[in-house]
Design an enzyme around this catalytic site. Structure first.
Site, mmCIF file in Angstrom:
data_model
loop_
_atom_site.group_PDB
_atom_site.id
_atom_site.type_symbol
_atom_site.label_atom_id
_atom_site.label_comp_id
_atom_site.label_asym_id
_atom_site.label_seq_id
_atom_site.Cartn_x
_atom_site.Cartn_y
_atom_site.Cartn_z
ATOM 1 N N GLU A 48 -7.901 2.222 10.366
ATOM 2 C CA GLU A 48 -7.685 2.185 11.695
ATOM 3 C C GLU A 48 -9.063 1.889 12.196
ATOM 4 O O GLU A 48 -9.184 0.652 13.445
ATOM 5 C CB GLU A 48 -7.184 3.238 12.098
ATOM 6 C CG GLU A 48 -5.565 3.521 11.738
ATOM 7 C CD GLU A 48 -4.785 2.348 12.306
ATOM 8 O OE1 GLU A 48 -5.210 1.587 12.997
ATOM 9 O OE2 GLU A 48 -3.727 1.963 11.468
ATOM 10 N N TYR A 130 -5.735 5.180 20.817
ATOM 11 C CA TYR A 130 -5.048 4.226 19.628
ATOM 12 C C TYR A 130 -5.181 4.865 18.328
ATOM 13 O O TYR A 130 -4.317 5.184 17.727
ATOM 14 C CB TYR A 130 -5.741 3.140 19.968
ATOM 15 C CG TYR A 130 -5.022 2.231 18.466
ATOM 16 C CD1 TYR A 130 -3.723 1.870 18.434
ATOM 17 C CD2 TYR A 130 -5.964 2.116 17.619
ATOM 18 C CE1 TYR A 130 -3.340 1.329 17.386
ATOM 19 C CE2 TYR A 130 -5.778 1.424 16.344
ATOM 20 C CZ TYR A 130 -4.412 1.251 16.209
ATOM 21 O OH TYR A 130 -3.970 0.426 15.096
ATOM 22 N N ASP A 148 -2.056 -0.941 20.632
ATOM 23 C CA ASP A 148 -3.360 -1.740 20.383
ATOM 24 C C ASP A 148 -2.872 -2.826 21.304
ATOM 25 O O ASP A 148 -1.893 -3.157 21.840
ATOM 26 C CB ASP A 148 -3.605 -2.085 19.188
ATOM 27 C CG ASP A 148 -2.619 -2.872 18.481
ATOM 28 O OD1 ASP A 148 -1.563 -3.090 18.853
ATOM 29 O OD2 ASP A 148 -3.051 -3.154 17.365
#
Ligand code: SF4
Length: 366
Positions: A48, A130, A148
């Site tokens: 991520e 996020y 996102d």
């Protein structure tokens, strides 16, 4: 919103079939990516963080190499910052690597396991809303959203919202999360934005959730969402000293905070003055190399490298920045090193690597 075409859209927030349709499409069409299906929290966090502002194709190779080099929290926490930045070299936004390194140290101090809840994950260095949502949902099954840029676009089009605010997105995304498969759900929405509901030319004809899409019904896909306004990057011309001595070049570690913090780069100094600071004698006048332009988020930098060959005052004289035979100031010695262009073992940002290549070519042609 006026619906000019085929249908009046169903409400995705009120219709459970919407989630089923998107998840079913994801189950059969999701791209095969190295981190797909991964539930190890550390690995999810690495993927991520790498994917922030970076294309999937770019991340693929880095992700595998990173996990070979740093397979777990302990190996990353134990690594030197130079090793961490070297493994990240070329991926850009190096603050992410330094924060990941710090986060590993924090996690190890707290027993070695990543926290499970989004709220606790957010306390780790570099982990924003996020990333925390993605890790919490994918690795730990917490029913929280991960919003996102892809999710922003998909939700804005589905619900016909031209300029979704952070609060609007958070609230809608949270209501949509599939409680039994939150990690898959978040990935499904992102995947949809990356492969079907793309910024340009969305593939509405093959979209599994077109029946719920306000933008498709109104024919406004191309207009939604309105792009977030960004300030134009400022321009700056930056002189670099490419100091050569004994077939080596001088690089300096940048200050830990600020642009490219902690990375190695050519000094932003006047080359003759720097040569004298190192106790060297300039072998001629500085020679300009080709400018290198690099665009950062808020800055367009035009690097102007100046190559200066230097000599020691007498054969065997020590110079100011070279490890065991260093004689310069402590600061200069600890923050600089002479390197062989073919064997640089510290991280150089992309533009600095280009300058190194320009110098090597100019030297070969001289
Ligand atoms: Fe996106 Fe088109 Fe699908 Fe709407 S119908 S979600 S605009 S791809």
């Amino acid at each position: 919103m006026k619906y000019t075409s085929k249908h009046t859209p169903k409400d995705p927030l009120a219709d459970p079939d919407f989630r089923a349709a998107l998840l079913s499409h994801y189950d059969t069409h999701a791209r095969d990516l190295p981190w797909r299906g991964e539930s190890d929290p550390y690995r999810v966090l690495v993927s991520e963080v790498m994917l922030q502002q970076t294309r999937v194709e770019t991340v693929k190779g880095y992700y595998d190499r990173w996990l070979e080099r740093f397979p777990d929290v302990d190996s990353l926490a134990d690594a030197s910052e130079d090793d961490v930045l070297k493994a990240w070299e070329g991926l850009g936004y190096y603050r992410r690597a330094r924060n990941l390194h710090r986060a590993a140290a924090v996690v190890r101090e707290r027993g070695g396991s990543l926290p499970r809840a989004q709220a606790e994950l957010r306390a780790l260095p570099g982990v924003g809303e996020y990333t925390a949502g993605a890790v919490a949902s994918i690795a730990f099954g917490e029913a929280v959203p991960a919003v996102d840029g892809n999710v922003r676009r998909v939700l804005a089009r589905l619900m016909g919202e031209a300029a979704p605010t952070a609060g609007w997105l958070r609230e809608r995304a949270a209501r949509l999360v599939e409680p039994t498969r939150p990690g898959d759900w978040n990935q499904a929405v992102m995947e949809h934005g990356a492969t079907v509901c793309t910024p340009q030319a969305p593939k509405c004809g093959e979209c599994p959730v077109a029946d719920w899409c306000a933008a498709d019904a109104a024919g406004t896909q191309a207009e939604l969402p309105v792009p977030a306004k960004r300030a134009a990057p400022r321009s700056e011309r930056i002189r670099l000293a490419v100091l050569e001595w004994d077939d080596l070049v001088l690089i300096r570690r940048r200050a830990p905070d600020g642009l490219l913090g902690g990375l190695w780069a050519f000094p932003e100094e006047e080359p003759v003055a720097l040569a004298m600071e190192c106790g060297l004698v300039p072998g001629g006048h500085p020679v300009p190399l080709t400018d290198v332009v690099h665009r950062f988020t808020h800055l367009e930098a035009t690097y102007q490298p100046m190559w200066l060959e230097c000599e020691a005052p007498s054969p065997g004289s020590p110079v100011g920045v070279s490890g065991s035979d260093a004689t310069g100031t402590d600061e200069l010695n600890s923050e600089c090193q002479w390197v062989d262009a073919d064997a640089v073992d510290v991280a150089l940002p992309v533009a600095q690597r280009k300058v190194l290549d320009l110098w090597r070519t100019a030297k070969e042609d001289a």
